[in-house]
Design a protein around this motif. Structure first.
Motif, PDB file in Angstrom:
ATOM      1  N   UNK A 242       0.817  -1.213   0.000  1.00  0.00           N
ATOM      2  CA  UNK A 242       0.000   0.000   0.000  1.00  0.00           C
ATOM      3  C   UNK A 242       0.853   1.267   0.000  1.00  0.00           C
ATOM      4  N   UNK A 243       0.426   2.287  -0.752  1.00  0.00           N
ATOM      5  CA  UNK A 243       1.157   3.554  -0.793  1.00  0.00           C
ATOM      6  C   UNK A 243       0.733   4.521   0.311  1.00  0.00           C
ATOM      7  N   UNK A 244      -0.210   4.105   1.168  1.00  0.00           N
ATOM      8  CA  UNK A 244      -0.689   4.952   2.266  1.00  0.00           C
ATOM      9  C   UNK A 244      -0.345   4.273   3.588  1.00  0.00           C
ATOM     10  N   UNK A 245      -0.449   5.037   4.669  1.00  0.00           N
ATOM     11  CA  UNK A 245      -0.078   4.523   5.985  1.00  0.00           C
ATOM     12  C   UNK A 245      -1.046   3.444   6.447  1.00  0.00           C
ATOM     13  N   UNK A 246      -0.497   2.432   7.105  1.00  0.00           N
ATOM     14  CA  UNK A 246      -1.299   1.408   7.769  1.00  0.00           C
ATOM     15  C   UNK A 246      -1.009   1.523   9.262  1.00  0.00           C
ATOM     16  N   UNK A 247      -2.034   1.702  10.098  1.00  0.00           N
ATOM     17  CA  UNK A 247      -1.772   1.873  11.530  1.00  0.00           C
ATOM     18  C   UNK A 247      -0.958   0.719  12.111  1.00  0.00           C
ATOM     19  N   UNK A 248      -0.164   1.050  13.117  1.00  0.00           N
ATOM     20  CA  UNK A 248       0.669   0.067  13.810  1.00  0.00           C
ATOM     21  C   UNK A 248       0.114  -0.120  15.219  1.00  0.00           C
ATOM     22  N   UNK A 249      -0.044  -1.356  15.635  1.00  0.00           N
ATOM     23  CA  UNK A 249      -0.505  -1.637  16.993  1.00  0.00           C
ATOM     24  C   UNK A 249       0.686  -1.589  17.939  1.00  0.00           C
ATOM     25  N   UNK A 250       0.593  -0.732  18.960  1.00  0.00           N
ATOM     26  CA  UNK A 250       1.664  -0.649  19.956  1.00  0.00           C
ATOM     27  C   UNK A 250       1.379  -1.565  21.141  1.00  0.00           C
ATOM     28  N   UNK A 251       0.138  -2.050  21.244  1.00  0.00           N
ATOM     29  CA  UNK A 251      -0.221  -2.995  22.298  1.00  0.00           C
ATOM     30  C   UNK A 251      -1.535  -3.658  21.917  1.00  0.00           C
ATOM     31  N   UNK A 252      -1.677  -4.910  22.301  1.00  0.00           N
ATOM     32  CA  UNK A 252      -2.945  -5.598  22.065  1.00  0.00           C
ATOM     33  C   UNK A 252      -3.090  -6.726  23.078  1.00  0.00           C
ATOM     34  N   UNK A 253      -4.313  -7.119  23.300  1.00  0.00           N
ATOM     35  CA  UNK A 253      -4.603  -8.160  24.281  1.00  0.00           C
ATOM     36  C   UNK A 253      -6.094  -8.198  24.524  1.00  0.00           C
ATOM     37  N   UNK A 254      -6.497  -8.589  25.738  1.00  0.00           N
ATOM     38  CA  UNK A 254      -7.911  -8.634  26.109  1.00  0.00           C
ATOM     39  C   UNK A 254      -8.193  -7.565  27.159  1.00  0.00           C
ATOM     40  N   UNK A 255      -9.249  -6.796  26.946  1.00  0.00           N
ATOM     41  CA  UNK A 255      -9.627  -5.777  27.926  1.00  0.00           C
ATOM     42  C   UNK A 255     -10.674  -6.296  28.905  1.00  0.00           C
ATOM     43  N   UNK A 256     -11.327  -7.397  28.528  1.00  0.00           N
ATOM     44  CA  UNK A 256     -12.262  -8.124  29.384  1.00  0.00           C
ATOM     45  C   UNK A 256     -12.132  -9.590  28.954  1.00  0.00           C
ATOM     46  N   UNK A 257     -12.570 -10.544  29.761  1.00  0.00           N
ATOM     47  CA  UNK A 257     -12.393 -11.957  29.397  1.00  0.00           C
ATOM     48  C   UNK A 257     -12.908 -12.283  28.003  1.00  0.00           C
ATOM     49  N   UNK A 258     -11.992 -12.686  27.113  1.00  0.00           N
ATOM     50  CA  UNK A 258     -12.356 -13.071  25.762  1.00  0.00           C
ATOM     51  C   UNK A 258     -12.619 -11.933  24.800  1.00  0.00           C
ATOM     52  N   UNK A 259     -12.418 -10.687  25.253  1.00  0.00           N
ATOM     53  CA  UNK A 259     -12.723  -9.530  24.409  1.00  0.00           C
ATOM     54  C   UNK A 259     -11.437  -8.754  24.123  1.00  0.00           C
ATOM     55  N   UNK A 260     -11.134  -8.600  22.851  1.00  0.00           N
ATOM     56  CA  UNK A 260      -9.834  -8.066  22.438  1.00  0.00           C
ATOM     57  C   UNK A 260      -9.823  -6.543  22.394  1.00  0.00           C
ATOM     58  N   UNK A 261      -8.605  -6.003  22.475  1.00  0.00           N
ATOM     59  CA  UNK A 261      -8.382  -4.584  22.218  1.00  0.00           C
ATOM     60  C   UNK A 261      -7.119  -4.448  21.395  1.00  0.00           C
ATOM     61  N   UNK A 262      -6.986  -3.329  20.716  1.00  0.00           N
ATOM     62  CA  UNK A 262      -5.723  -2.961  20.101  1.00  0.00           C
ATOM     63  C   UNK A 262      -5.524  -1.461  20.282  1.00  0.00           C
TER      64      UNK A 262
END
Length: 212
Positions: free
Chosen positions: A77-97
């Motif tokens: 891609x010629x445009x920016x793609x966001x970078x995840x600086x952290x990811x995991x679960x914010x509640x049981x079984x529920x993801x965040x980035x």
């Protein structure tokens, strides 16, 4: 399906403090605010990050897949793609980035310039160049192609409305006659990666009209 409670500013603040060095010294950390009052699962974190919280397990699956899909599409891609600086679960079984924030606003806020249209064409062409097999291996679903003839009729209707407002030359669409549209129909075995939800809300545009 697990449905999480609606996250509050305190929920977000506690999570962010555990992820970023800012605020660990007791200064309070960056500001947190929902992107819009209606979107309580997407939050601006200071000026440099955006936190996206999955509201259920289905969305969690998409969040986790997206992290790997970004790495797959980024070289094309010629445009920016966001970078995840952290990811995991914010509640049981529920993801965040927690992602880097791409400067700009949505295409609903800023008009796309002529140069921005070239950016968008590069984005679409870049997605087309992504190899399909690795994308499918990540779980990207297949979808049947939309009817190009139905899209052509919609475009003709939109062009006529713009022409009536003296904003478009409707004659330009004459070259996309039904017969020509039929020749452009997707062929068997010609699957490509597409965004499949490319609305103004999903495109980041800079104040000068560039697609970012």
């Amino acid at each position: 399906m697990t449905q999480a409670p609606t996250p509050t500013a305190d929920t977000v603040r506690r999570l962010v403090r555990s992820l970023l060095k800012e605020g660990r010294d007791g200064t309070g950390g960056p500001s947190v605010r929902p992107v819009t009052p209606e979107r309580r699962y997407t939050w601006w974190i200071g000026d440099r990050h955006v936190l996206r919280l999955a509201p259920d397990r289905e969305a969690s699956t998409r969040r986790r897949r997206e992290l790997r899909l970004r790495d797959l599409v980024r070289p094309h891609l010629p445009v920016a793609v966001p970078v995840s600086v952290a990811h995991g679960d914010w509640a049981p079984g529920l993801a965040y980035t927690l992602d880097t924030r791409v400067p700009g606003g949505t295409a609903d806020e800023y008009d796309v310039s002529a140069v921005g249209e070239a950016d968008l064409a590069g984005l679409l062409g870049g997605l087309r160049a992504v190899p399909v097999r690795p994308a499918e291996a990540l779980g990207v679903p297949r979808a049947a192609p939309r009817s190009l003839e139905a899209l052509r009729r919609m475009a003709v209707h939109a062009a006529e409305r713009l022409a009536a407002a003296d904003e478009f030359d409707a004659a330009r669409l004459h070259q996309l006659a039904p017969a020509n549209a039929a020749r452009l129909t997707a062929q068997p075995g010609a699957a490509v990666l597409t965004h499949h939800g490319l609305t103004g809300a999903h495109v980041v545009v800079s104040a000068d009209g560039r697609v970012r």
